[in-house]
Design an enzyme around this catalytic site. Sequence first.
Site, PDB file in Angstrom:
ATOM      1  N   ILE A   1       5.358  -3.981  10.564  1.00  0.00           N
ATOM      2  CA  ILE A   1       5.607  -3.575   9.183  1.00  0.00           C
ATOM      3  C   ILE A   1       5.206  -2.115   9.125  1.00  0.00           C
ATOM      4  O   ILE A   1       4.023  -1.772   9.195  1.00  0.00           O
ATOM      5  CB  ILE A   1       4.841  -4.437   8.177  1.00  0.00           C
ATOM      6  CG1 ILE A   1       5.322  -5.888   8.306  1.00  0.00           C
ATOM      7  CG2 ILE A   1       5.051  -3.921   6.754  1.00  0.00           C
ATOM      8  CD1 ILE A   1       4.605  -6.868   7.418  1.00  0.00           C
TER       9      ILE A   1
ATOM     10  N   ARG B   1      -9.057  -0.590   4.421  1.00  0.00           N
ATOM     11  CA  ARG B   1      -8.847  -0.335   2.996  1.00  0.00           C
ATOM     12  C   ARG B   1      -9.584  -1.345   2.108  1.00  0.00           C
ATOM     13  O   ARG B   1     -10.008  -1.004   1.016  1.00  0.00           O
ATOM     14  CB  ARG B   1      -7.343  -0.385   2.670  1.00  0.00           C
ATOM     15  CG  ARG B   1      -6.552   0.777   3.246  1.00  0.00           C
ATOM     16  CD  ARG B   1      -5.097   0.684   2.829  1.00  0.00           C
ATOM     17  NE  ARG B   1      -4.308   1.779   3.370  1.00  0.00           N
ATOM     18  CZ  ARG B   1      -4.155   2.974   2.800  1.00  0.00           C
ATOM     19  NH1 ARG B   1      -4.744   3.224   1.648  1.00  0.00           N
ATOM     20  NH2 ARG B   1      -3.411   3.901   3.367  1.00  0.00           N
TER      21      ARG B   1
ATOM     22  N   TYR C   1     -13.149  -4.802  -2.437  1.00  0.00           N
ATOM     23  CA  TYR C   1     -14.297  -4.411  -3.252  1.00  0.00           C
ATOM     24  C   TYR C   1     -15.318  -5.535  -3.465  1.00  0.00           C
ATOM     25  O   TYR C   1     -16.503  -5.322  -3.260  1.00  0.00           O
ATOM     26  CB  TYR C   1     -13.853  -3.838  -4.610  1.00  0.00           C
ATOM     27  CG  TYR C   1     -15.009  -3.202  -5.367  1.00  0.00           C
ATOM     28  CD1 TYR C   1     -15.524  -1.971  -4.961  1.00  0.00           C
ATOM     29  CD2 TYR C   1     -15.607  -3.848  -6.444  1.00  0.00           C
ATOM     30  CE1 TYR C   1     -16.606  -1.406  -5.618  1.00  0.00           C
ATOM     31  CE2 TYR C   1     -16.685  -3.284  -7.110  1.00  0.00           C
ATOM     32  CZ  TYR C   1     -17.185  -2.067  -6.695  1.00  0.00           C
ATOM     33  OH  TYR C   1     -18.252  -1.513  -7.346  1.00  0.00           O
TER      34      TYR C   1
ATOM     35  N   THR D   1       0.827  -1.206   0.000  1.00  0.00           N
ATOM     36  CA  THR D   1       0.000   0.000   0.000  1.00  0.00           C
ATOM     37  C   THR D   1       0.860   1.254   0.000  1.00  0.00           C
ATOM     38  O   THR D   1       0.617   2.187  -0.780  1.00  0.00           O
ATOM     39  CB  THR D   1      -0.911   0.013   1.236  1.00  0.00           C
ATOM     40  OG1 THR D   1      -1.640  -1.208   1.299  1.00  0.00           O
ATOM     41  CG2 THR D   1      -1.880   1.179   1.176  1.00  0.00           C
TER      42      THR D   1
ATOM     43  N   LYS E   1       0.201  -9.886   8.400  1.00  0.00           N
ATOM     44  CA  LYS E   1       0.293  -8.470   8.751  1.00  0.00           C
ATOM     45  C   LYS E   1      -1.098  -8.054   9.185  1.00  0.00           C
ATOM     46  O   LYS E   1      -2.032  -7.995   8.390  1.00  0.00           O
ATOM     47  CB  LYS E   1       0.762  -7.633   7.561  1.00  0.00           C
ATOM     48  CG  LYS E   1       0.801  -6.135   7.857  1.00  0.00           C
ATOM     49  CD  LYS E   1       1.206  -5.323   6.636  1.00  0.00           C
ATOM     50  CE  LYS E   1       1.178  -3.831   6.930  1.00  0.00           C
ATOM     51  NZ  LYS E   1       1.520  -3.005   5.734  1.00  0.00           N
TER      52      LYS E   1
ATOM     53  N   TYR F   1      -2.273 -10.285   4.502  1.00  0.00           N
ATOM     54  CA  TYR F   1      -2.359  -8.874   4.887  1.00  0.00           C
ATOM     55  C   TYR F   1      -3.816  -8.536   5.166  1.00  0.00           C
ATOM     56  O   TYR F   1      -4.627  -8.481   4.252  1.00  0.00           O
ATOM     57  CB  TYR F   1      -1.779  -8.020   3.758  1.00  0.00           C
ATOM     58  CG  TYR F   1      -1.775  -6.521   3.964  1.00  0.00           C
ATOM     59  CD1 TYR F   1      -1.961  -5.927   5.211  1.00  0.00           C
ATOM     60  CD2 TYR F   1      -1.572  -5.686   2.868  1.00  0.00           C
ATOM     61  CE1 TYR F   1      -1.943  -4.559   5.367  1.00  0.00           C
ATOM     62  CE2 TYR F   1      -1.551  -4.306   3.011  1.00  0.00           C
ATOM     63  CZ  TYR F   1      -1.734  -3.747   4.259  1.00  0.00           C
ATOM     64  OH  TYR F   1      -1.729  -2.370   4.401  1.00  0.00           O
TER      65      TYR F   1
END
Length: 293
Positions: free
Chosen positions: A204, A139, A108, A45, A162, A134
């Site tokens: 991270i 997001r 999405y 990202t 993560k 992740y």
Amino acid sequence: MSFGKVLTAMVTPFDDQNKVDFDQTSILIEHLISSGSDGLVITGTTGESPTLTRSEKISLWKHAVQTVHQRVPVIAGTGSNNTSDTIEMSRQAEAAGVDAVMLVAPYYNKPDQEGLYRHFKAAAESVSLPVMIYNVPGRSATKIEPETVIRLSKISNITSVKEASGDLNAIASIVAHTDPGFSVYSGDDHLTLPAYVIGAAGIISVASHVIGDEMQRMLRLFDLGRGRKAGALHRELLPIYEGMFSAPSPAPVKEALRCIGIETGGVRLPLRALNKEEKEDIRSLLNHSSVQN
């Protein structure tokens, strides 16, 4: 599997034409390795993966692998909301020589937990590399539940997660119910120490572009049994953690890098450059931070 304690989610340097600047990428990599980064996450990202082309990503992986030359792990962000595309890009990353791949939760299209399990399983089985999941529901609009991460941890090459949900209970649950070889990394800078205290392997980080050494020192203090000192340093670092997200990332951290002499250029639309006042705020934050003096 541990990749170290402080990994940097690396920005992608651009030139004045907003093309990938490989010379500055090399300079940035050297800076990060020398200032506390145990590993590098490329094309995540923070690396503006949504606006990088396939060929740019592959070129960045190859360049990073060559520049790093096995000094620290290179982890490539290869995930998308398309399982076939995720498999193809993960294979490309493996061919480029990276040490592991990081797969974001499909965004999405909002799969359920069984769909998430099948997506990550299919991608992991397509490569021999270690796979990091992740989880970033802020997001992706899709949360990978701890039970799904625990289930995925039984797949031999899914070795890490993560966890960027901001949920310490989820981190604790994953740590408690996965094998010792499975590592959990915080994806939220401000939770670096709290997550580490309850069993995370590390962070991270975005802020580690400019305070990697200080973050290493904080974790080392905790390891040495100096929890109050570690907590005091955590409080000192909080304004920088927050400042790196004072505008849509990675614009603030790119400005912070500029302040310390590392040029990484601007950001690609739909992200925007910082305005004059925002730039001054970042410079003031670094100038007045005790860890930078």
